[in-house]
Write a protein that holds these residues in place. Structure first.
Motif, PDB file in Angstrom:
ATOM      1  N   VAL A   1      -3.022  -9.452   5.991  1.00  0.00           N
ATOM      2  CA  VAL A   1      -4.265  -9.532   5.233  1.00  0.00           C
ATOM      3  C   VAL A   1      -4.719  -8.104   4.927  1.00  0.00           C
ATOM      4  N   SER A   2      -5.166  -7.877   3.715  1.00  0.00           N
ATOM      5  CA  SER A   2      -5.616  -6.581   3.166  1.00  0.00           C
ATOM      6  C   SER A   2      -4.491  -5.842   2.454  1.00  0.00           C
ATOM      7  N   GLU A   3      -3.245  -6.365   2.486  1.00  0.00           N
ATOM      8  CA  GLU A   3      -2.158  -5.724   1.736  1.00  0.00           C
ATOM      9  C   GLU A   3      -2.478  -5.760   0.244  1.00  0.00           C
ATOM     10  N   ARG A   4      -2.265  -4.649  -0.440  1.00  0.00           N
ATOM     11  CA  ARG A   4      -2.527  -4.544  -1.871  1.00  0.00           C
ATOM     12  C   ARG A   4      -1.211  -4.702  -2.639  1.00  0.00           C
ATOM     13  N   LEU A   5      -1.253  -5.458  -3.742  1.00  0.00           N
ATOM     14  CA  LEU A   5      -0.060  -5.748  -4.521  1.00  0.00           C
ATOM     15  C   LEU A   5      -0.339  -5.531  -6.003  1.00  0.00           C
ATOM     16  N   ARG A   6       0.701  -5.142  -6.714  1.00  0.00           N
ATOM     17  CA  ARG A   6       0.634  -5.064  -8.174  1.00  0.00           C
ATOM     18  C   ARG A   6       1.152  -6.379  -8.720  1.00  0.00           C
ATOM     19  N   GLY A   7       0.353  -7.033  -9.547  1.00  0.00           N
ATOM     20  CA  GLY A   7       0.739  -8.343 -10.040  1.00  0.00           C
ATOM     21  C   GLY A   7       0.224  -8.587 -11.441  1.00  0.00           C
ATOM     22  N   PRO A   8       0.341  -9.825 -11.932  1.00  0.00           N
ATOM     23  CA  PRO A   8      -0.098 -10.144 -13.291  1.00  0.00           C
ATOM     24  C   PRO A   8      -1.565  -9.807 -13.519  1.00  0.00           C
TER      25      PRO A   8
ATOM     26  N   THR B   1      -4.374  -5.428 -10.034  1.00  0.00           N
ATOM     27  CA  THR B   1      -4.090  -5.222  -8.615  1.00  0.00           C
ATOM     28  C   THR B   1      -4.714  -6.355  -7.808  1.00  0.00           C
ATOM     29  N   TRP B   2      -3.949  -6.869  -6.849  1.00  0.00           N
ATOM     30  CA  TRP B   2      -4.371  -8.009  -6.032  1.00  0.00           C
ATOM     31  C   TRP B   2      -4.413  -7.599  -4.566  1.00  0.00           C
ATOM     32  N   THR B   3      -5.249  -8.286  -3.795  1.00  0.00           N
ATOM     33  CA  THR B   3      -5.365  -8.055  -2.352  1.00  0.00           C
ATOM     34  C   THR B   3      -5.117  -9.362  -1.617  1.00  0.00           C
ATOM     35  N   VAL B   4      -4.315  -9.295  -0.549  1.00  0.00           N
ATOM     36  CA  VAL B   4      -4.117 -10.478   0.298  1.00  0.00           C
ATOM     37  C   VAL B   4      -5.391 -10.679   1.115  1.00  0.00           C
ATOM     38  N   THR B   5      -6.146 -11.728   0.820  1.00  0.00           N
ATOM     39  CA  THR B   5      -7.418 -11.974   1.498  1.00  0.00           C
ATOM     40  C   THR B   5      -7.357 -13.124   2.497  1.00  0.00           C
ATOM     41  N   GLY B   6      -6.225 -13.788   2.579  1.00  0.00           N
ATOM     42  CA  GLY B   6      -6.089 -14.880   3.535  1.00  0.00           C
ATOM     43  C   GLY B   6      -4.636 -15.251   3.725  1.00  0.00           C
ATOM     44  N   ARG B   7      -4.331 -15.796   4.906  1.00  0.00           N
ATOM     45  CA  ARG B   7      -2.960 -16.221   5.186  1.00  0.00           C
ATOM     46  C   ARG B   7      -2.995 -17.409   6.125  1.00  0.00           C
TER      47      ARG B   7
ATOM     48  N   ARG C   1      -7.649 -10.998  -7.100  1.00  0.00           N
ATOM     49  CA  ARG C   1      -7.525  -9.885  -8.035  1.00  0.00           C
ATOM     50  C   ARG C   1      -8.813  -9.070  -8.047  1.00  0.00           C
ATOM     51  N   ASP C   2      -8.741  -7.837  -8.511  1.00  0.00           N
ATOM     52  CA  ASP C   2      -9.897  -6.953  -8.490  1.00  0.00           C
ATOM     53  C   ASP C   2     -11.073  -7.503  -9.279  1.00  0.00           C
ATOM     54  N   ASP C   3     -10.791  -8.382 -10.254  1.00  0.00           N
ATOM     55  CA  ASP C   3     -11.886  -8.957 -11.030  1.00  0.00           C
ATOM     56  C   ASP C   3     -12.448 -10.225 -10.409  1.00  0.00           C
ATOM     57  N   GLY C   4     -11.945 -10.589  -9.212  1.00  0.00           N
ATOM     58  CA  GLY C   4     -12.479 -11.743  -8.496  1.00  0.00           C
ATOM     59  C   GLY C   4     -11.655 -13.002  -8.612  1.00  0.00           C
ATOM     60  N   ARG C   5     -10.669 -13.047  -9.492  1.00  0.00           N
ATOM     61  CA  ARG C   5      -9.848 -14.251  -9.615  1.00  0.00           C
ATOM     62  C   ARG C   5      -9.048 -14.455  -8.336  1.00  0.00           C
ATOM     63  N   GLU C   6      -8.928 -15.715  -7.906  1.00  0.00           N
ATOM     64  CA  GLU C   6      -8.251 -16.033  -6.649  1.00  0.00           C
ATOM     65  C   GLU C   6      -7.176 -17.079  -6.873  1.00  0.00           C
ATOM     66  N   VAL C   7      -6.011 -16.862  -6.255  1.00  0.00           N
ATOM     67  CA  VAL C   7      -4.919 -17.830  -6.329  1.00  0.00           C
ATOM     68  C   VAL C   7      -4.338 -18.017  -4.932  1.00  0.00           C
ATOM     69  N   THR C   8      -3.700 -19.154  -4.720  1.00  0.00           N
ATOM     70  CA  THR C   8      -3.019 -19.451  -3.460  1.00  0.00           C
ATOM     71  C   THR C   8      -1.546 -19.669  -3.759  1.00  0.00           C
ATOM     72  N   LEU C   9      -0.678 -18.875  -3.125  1.00  0.00           N
ATOM     73  CA  LEU C   9       0.737 -18.909  -3.447  1.00  0.00           C
ATOM     74  C   LEU C   9       1.597 -18.851  -2.195  1.00  0.00           C
TER      75      LEU C   9
ATOM     76  N   LEU D   1       2.622  -1.926  -3.805  1.00  0.00           N
ATOM     77  CA  LEU D   1       2.166  -0.699  -4.441  1.00  0.00           C
ATOM     78  C   LEU D   1       2.914   0.491  -3.846  1.00  0.00           C
ATOM     79  N   THR D   2       3.290   1.433  -4.685  1.00  0.00           N
ATOM     80  CA  THR D   2       3.950   2.634  -4.195  1.00  0.00           C
ATOM     81  C   THR D   2       2.957   3.455  -3.379  1.00  0.00           C
ATOM     82  N   PRO D   3       3.262   3.774  -2.122  1.00  0.00           N
ATOM     83  CA  PRO D   3       2.316   4.527  -1.295  1.00  0.00           C
ATOM     84  C   PRO D   3       2.014   5.900  -1.892  1.00  0.00           C
ATOM     85  N   THR D   4       0.758   6.284  -1.846  1.00  0.00           N
ATOM     86  CA  THR D   4       0.348   7.610  -2.299  1.00  0.00           C
ATOM     87  C   THR D   4      -0.487   8.277  -1.215  1.00  0.00           C
TER      88      THR D   4
END
Length: 235
Positions: free
Chosen positions: A82-89, A92-98, A119-127, A138-141
């Protein structure tokens, strides 16, 4: 849809495509997708074409996209915290639950993870992981390790009375290391956290202290909290 089972393979005809799936098989009895070369239990062939594709590549083809090999280097290699950040459609998305769901594979019950992605704009999906082919790590910086952050850590170390020195690699934060000696004479190595390690709820926790002997790795902490941690750590 019409279907027939032949030598452990279910073959079905649907409007516009033919479907084949392994019914009685094992790990070495899977199909190879002609587009992404992934092994899968079921494949599709559109009428008028000769290529058999997995469900992902078939869906991309139907949506006017060109399927092909996946970018495995950026695919999550294992369970996502939880809290992992991902690049997606779409951004940028954040894992908020598992959570976990029961599934059967090779006639044996298996627990498979289910992720809630926001997603950063608030959209939520379950996959499930099988549906996350378009999500990438995301590439670490280390852009967050600024001059100000380094100065903050160095002031905190000096104020705590800890002897320290750095390796001088200020222009390459990913290799920056501080060597610190605690009151008991033990040596610690302080290193910065990569961007994908930082908790969004704790943006100032940027540093980790590691003691080589006896080995001990501390959590990510802010500059001031880290100095207290090094001073108070048990032998």
């Amino acid at each position: 849809m019409s279907s027939v089972t032949h030598f452990g393979i279910l073959i079905g005809r649907m409007p516009g495509q033919t479907y084949a799936r392994t019914v009685l098989g094992s790990e070495d009895c899977r199909f190879l997708c002609a587009a992404c070369y992934e092994l899968c239990w079921g494949i599709f062939r559109r009428h008028g074409e000769t290529a058999w594709r997995c469900s992902r590549c078939t869906g991309m083809r139907e949506n006017g996209q060109e399927p092909g090999p996946r970018s495995f280097d950026t695919q999550p290699p294992g369970p996502l915290p939880v809290s992992e950040r991902l690049r997606g459609p779409g951004g940028t998305w954040t894992v908020t639950g598992r959570s976990y769901t029961e599934a059967r594979e090779h006639a044996l019950p298996q627990k498979r993870p289910v992720y809630v992605l926001t997603r950063d704009d608030g959209r939520e999906v379950t996959l499930q992981p099988r549906d996350m082919a378009d999500f990438h790590l995301l590439t670490p910086t280390f852009d967050h390790i600024t001059d100000g952050r380094r100065d903050e850590l160095e002031r905190a170390l000096s104020a705590a009375g800890l002897a320290w020195r750095d390796n001088g690699r200020h222009s390459a934060p990913q290799t920056l290391r501080y060597t610190v000696t605690d009151p008991c004479g033990r040596r610690w190595v302080i290193s910065p956290a990569a961007s994908n390690e930082i908790e969004p709820s704790q943006p100032s926790s940027l540093w980790r202290a590691t003691r080589p002997a006896p080995y001990h790795a501390g959590p990510l902490l802010s500059a001031v909290s880290l100095t207290h941690y090094v001073r108070r750590a048990a032998p």
